[in-house]
Design a protein around this motif. Structure first.
Motif, mmCIF file in Angstrom:
data_model
loop_
_atom_site.group_PDB
_atom_site.id
_atom_site.type_symbol
_atom_site.label_atom_id
_atom_site.label_comp_id
_atom_site.label_asym_id
_atom_site.label_seq_id
_atom_site.Cartn_x
_atom_site.Cartn_y
_atom_site.Cartn_z
ATOM 1 N N ARG A 187 5.068 -2.000 -11.404
ATOM 2 C CA ARG A 187 5.408 -0.577 -11.474
ATOM 3 C C ARG A 187 4.691 0.124 -10.337
ATOM 4 O O ARG A 187 3.504 -0.081 -10.126
ATOM 5 N N VAL A 188 5.428 0.963 -9.639
ATOM 6 C CA VAL A 188 4.828 1.711 -8.536
ATOM 7 C C VAL A 188 5.639 2.970 -8.298
ATOM 8 O O VAL A 188 6.868 2.957 -8.382
ATOM 9 N N ALA A 189 4.971 4.068 -8.045
ATOM 10 C CA ALA A 189 5.675 5.318 -7.770
ATOM 11 C C ALA A 189 5.876 5.486 -6.277
ATOM 12 O O ALA A 189 5.092 4.986 -5.468
ATOM 13 N N VAL A 190 6.926 6.167 -5.922
ATOM 14 C CA VAL A 190 7.202 6.498 -4.528
ATOM 15 C C VAL A 190 7.269 8.012 -4.400
ATOM 16 O O VAL A 190 7.596 8.716 -5.356
ATOM 17 N N ALA A 191 6.947 8.488 -3.222
ATOM 18 C CA ALA A 191 6.844 9.931 -3.026
ATOM 19 C C ALA A 191 8.153 10.657 -3.284
ATOM 20 O O ALA A 191 8.160 11.832 -3.651
ATOM 21 N N SER A 192 9.285 9.975 -3.120
ATOM 22 C CA SER A 192 10.590 10.618 -3.253
ATOM 23 C C SER A 192 11.130 10.607 -4.685
ATOM 24 O O SER A 192 12.256 11.029 -4.920
ATOM 25 N N ARG A 231 0.738 -1.390 -10.034
ATOM 26 C CA ARG A 231 0.353 -2.025 -11.292
ATOM 27 C C ARG A 231 1.183 -3.287 -11.479
ATOM 28 O O ARG A 231 2.398 -3.276 -11.365
ATOM 29 N N TYR A 232 0.487 -4.415 -11.728
ATOM 30 C CA TYR A 232 1.101 -5.732 -11.833
ATOM 31 C C TYR A 232 0.943 -6.300 -13.234
ATOM 32 O O TYR A 232 -0.125 -6.189 -13.836
ATOM 33 N N TRP A 233 1.990 -6.953 -13.730
ATOM 34 C CA TRP A 233 1.934 -7.722 -14.966
ATOM 35 C C TRP A 233 1.906 -9.196 -14.546
ATOM 36 O O TRP A 233 2.889 -9.713 -13.998
ATOM 37 N N ILE A 234 0.782 -9.893 -14.794
ATOM 38 C CA ILE A 234 0.541 -11.209 -14.210
ATOM 39 C C ILE A 234 0.239 -12.237 -15.287
ATOM 40 O O ILE A 234 -0.563 -11.989 -16.196
ATOM 41 N N GLY A 235 0.867 -13.415 -15.172
ATOM 42 C CA GLY A 235 0.655 -14.497 -16.116
ATOM 43 C C GLY A 235 -0.627 -15.255 -15.858
ATOM 44 O O GLY A 235 -1.359 -15.003 -14.890
ATOM 45 N N SER A 236 -0.895 -16.256 -16.720
ATOM 46 C CA SER A 236 -2.156 -16.994 -16.661
ATOM 47 C C SER A 236 -2.317 -17.817 -15.386
ATOM 48 O O SER A 236 -3.435 -18.170 -15.016
ATOM 49 N N ASP A 237 -1.194 -18.142 -14.713
ATOM 50 C CA ASP A 237 -1.274 -18.914 -13.475
ATOM 51 C C ASP A 237 -1.100 -18.050 -12.232
ATOM 52 O O ASP A 237 -0.976 -18.567 -11.126
ATOM 53 N N GLY A 238 -1.087 -16.730 -12.410
ATOM 54 C CA GLY A 238 -0.931 -15.829 -11.271
ATOM 55 C C GLY A 238 0.507 -15.436 -10.991
ATOM 56 O O GLY A 238 0.763 -14.696 -10.040
ATOM 57 N N THR A 239 1.458 -15.901 -11.817
ATOM 58 C CA THR A 239 2.856 -15.539 -11.592
ATOM 59 C C THR A 239 3.085 -14.068 -11.925
ATOM 60 O O THR A 239 2.636 -13.574 -12.956
ATOM 61 N N MET A 240 3.790 -13.385 -11.056
ATOM 62 C CA MET A 240 4.114 -11.968 -11.219
ATOM 63 C C MET A 240 5.378 -11.824 -12.067
ATOM 64 O O MET A 240 6.401 -12.446 -11.784
ATOM 65 N N TYR A 241 5.306 -10.967 -13.112
ATOM 66 C CA TYR A 241 6.471 -10.770 -13.973
ATOM 67 C C TYR A 241 6.993 -9.339 -13.962
ATOM 68 O O TYR A 241 8.148 -9.105 -14.300
ATOM 69 N N ALA A 248 0.849 -1.193 0.000
ATOM 70 C CA ALA A 248 0.000 0.000 0.000
ATOM 71 C C ALA A 248 0.876 1.231 0.000
ATOM 72 O O ALA A 248 1.231 1.771 1.027
ATOM 73 N N VAL A 249 1.275 1.691 -1.186
ATOM 74 C CA VAL A 249 2.143 2.841 -1.312
ATOM 75 C C VAL A 249 1.597 3.744 -2.401
ATOM 76 O O VAL A 249 0.791 3.336 -3.222
ATOM 77 N N THR A 250 2.056 4.997 -2.414
ATOM 78 C CA THR A 250 1.665 5.902 -3.482
ATOM 79 C C THR A 250 2.118 5.328 -4.807
ATOM 80 O O THR A 250 3.239 4.899 -4.958
ATOM 81 N N ALA A 251 1.242 5.301 -5.805
ATOM 82 C CA ALA A 251 1.567 4.590 -7.034
ATOM 83 C C ALA A 251 1.354 5.448 -8.260
ATOM 84 O O ALA A 251 0.778 6.511 -8.208
ATOM 85 N N PHE A 252 1.809 4.914 -9.399
ATOM 86 C CA PHE A 252 1.764 5.622 -10.673
ATOM 87 C C PHE A 252 0.940 4.800 -11.641
ATOM 88 O O PHE A 252 1.287 3.671 -11.974
ATOM 89 N N LEU A 253 -0.197 5.308 -12.065
ATOM 90 C CA LEU A 253 -1.056 4.586 -12.982
ATOM 91 C C LEU A 253 -0.491 4.694 -14.380
ATOM 92 O O LEU A 253 -0.375 5.775 -14.926
ATOM 93 N N PHE A 254 -0.153 3.582 -15.021
ATOM 94 C CA PHE A 254 0.602 3.600 -16.273
ATOM 95 C C PHE A 254 0.029 2.575 -17.223
ATOM 96 O O PHE A 254 -0.229 1.451 -16.856
ATOM 97 N N VAL A 255 -0.186 2.963 -18.447
ATOM 98 C CA VAL A 255 -0.649 2.032 -19.457
ATOM 99 C C VAL A 255 0.381 1.968 -20.574
ATOM 100 O O VAL A 255 0.702 2.984 -21.177
ATOM 101 N N ASP A 256 0.941 0.790 -20.837
ATOM 102 C CA ASP A 256 1.913 0.631 -21.913
ATOM 103 C C ASP A 256 1.244 0.909 -23.250
ATOM 104 O O ASP A 256 0.130 0.476 -23.508
#
Length: 232
Positions: free
Chosen positions: A200-205, A187-197, A4-12
């Protein structure tokens, strides 16, 4: 989700069809288990790209999600090379081994001497925030798949990473009070079995998002730095 951190909404660009939309039941289940998959794996090879006004940092190494410790090579990009060397970290401690010409890969056994340890900073450091986020991407149990959509998690698009078809999903708190997607989600890039690949997340600094890629090289088990026993 615990991240739960400040994040950056990004669409490739090229991600299609465009999101966001509500998660399907299958997508919610995959998002719910993605951090648990890292824990089940024991550890993952990672590359962490940390933005910086001085050029940025790249950490290439491994994270032991059961031992909650990471280890690798850190290099400055652009004009910032002052942090080059080896690095090992936990949720509370960062240990660094400065090197003028660090190797491409961290040695399987950390050097016996030349380490400097300090507390991990909770605020104000892009590097430390990135290290803490990377550690939190593993959990010893799945998240609640029913609560994720209720708390704003959403599907955001599709992509290909290293030949893999993946779905892009945002974590909780991704929607504004009006119900539309907005800033505030990992923002997570996730495979068909739930594996995280990728994450992306922004931080305040930092003005640009932190990018964490998985399976960028072979996983090497993490060994403790000699003489350092960080508290968890």
């Amino acid at each position: 989700m615990a991240v739960a951190v400040t994040a950056f909404l990004f669409v490739d660009s090229g991600s299609a069809p465009a999101g966001p939309r509500a998660l399907s039941s299958d997508e919610a289940n995959r998002l719910a288990v993605t951090r648990f998959r890292n824990y089940q794996a024991g550890g993952r090879a990672v590359t962490i790209n940390v933005p910086s006004t001085a050029g940025g940092l790249t950490i290439t190494g491994s994270i032991d999600y059961r031992g909650k410790v990471g280890y690798g090579v850190v290099r400055g990009t652009g004009r910032d090379t002052s942090s080059d060397g080896l690095i090992e970290w936990s949720a509370t401690t960062v240990s660094v081994h400065p090197m003028a010409n660090p190797p491409e890969k961290a040695p399987a056994r950390p050097p016996e001497s030349g380490w400097y340890s300090r507390p991990l900073q909770k605020y104000g450091s892009s590097l430390d925030s990135s290290l803490a986020i990377a550690l939190k991407l593993g959990n010893d149990r799945p998240d609640n798949a029913e609560l994720l959509p209720q708390n704003g998690a959403a599907w955001a698009g599709e992509d290909r990473l290293d030949g893999r078809e993946v779905d892009i999903m945002t974590g909780p708190s991704a929607r504004t009070k009006s119900g539309t997607a907005g800033e505030g989600a990992v923002r997570y890039w996730i495979g068909s079995d739930g594996t995280m690949y990728r994450v992306r997340v922004a931080v305040a600094s930092a003005s640009q998002p932190v990018v964490i890629d998985f399976d960028t090289q072979k996983y090497v088990p993490v060994r403790p730095v000699p003489g350092v026993t960080p508290a968890r």
